[in-house]
Design a protein around this motif. Structure first.
Motif: not given
Length: 156
Positions: A12-18, A78-86
């Motif tokens: 399971n990962v969280a972060g940014f897709h580019l 978390p809230e205020n995590s614009a653009g973060v994907i799970l």
């Protein structure tokens, strides 16, 4: 290049897709990821880059990647995590190789790994994303120790 075939669990990962040339997007993605991890006081077990395309088949401006950290099952962004994907990195059989990367030359390690894999008579590369896991802080140490993961399947 030496590698081993191993059964890997899903992550399971969280972060940014580019999208765009990896030499730019991966750096940008990790800058965003570090800020997000620090601002939310997360303690990730792994830092990873996930690659979704073959750069020999997809134009640089359309290459997809994700810069992510591993998170526990049930993690809530978390809230205020614009653009973060799970999302999840699939488990399964992977060829895994270690490399030391200097001068930001990640491509050389990957090309060497793929050259070795393409000669393998038992396994072929499976059509799923590849990823690398970082074993140290390359920005602090001046080099990166990485593990590269390429999905494989028995030839048949």
């Amino acid at each position: 290049m030496d590698y081993r075939i191993t059964q890997t669990d899903a992550r399971n990962v969280a972060g940014f897709h580019l999208v765009g040339p990896w030499e730019k997007t991966v750096k940008q993605g990790f800058e965003q990821l570090v800020l997000w991890v620090e601002s939310n006081q997360l303690s990730p077990r792994e830092w990873m880059a996930v690659y979704y395309d073959n750069p020999e088949e997809v134009p640089a401006e359309k290459l997809r990647c994700a810069t992510v950290v591993s998170v526990e099952e049930g993690f809530a962004v978390p809230e205020n995590s614009a653009g973060v994907i799970l999302t999840q990195i699939d488990g399964g059989d992977y060829a895994v190789a270690r490399a030391r990367v200097e001068n930001h030359n990640f491509a050389a390690a990957w090309y060497q790994f793929f050259d070795s894999l393409l000669k393998d008579e038992r396994y072929s590369i499976a059509p799923r994303p590849t990823f690398e896991a970082y074993l140290n802080d390359g920005n602090a140490e001046g080099y990166w120790e990485i593990e590269m993961y390429v999905p494989v399947a028995l030839r048949g």
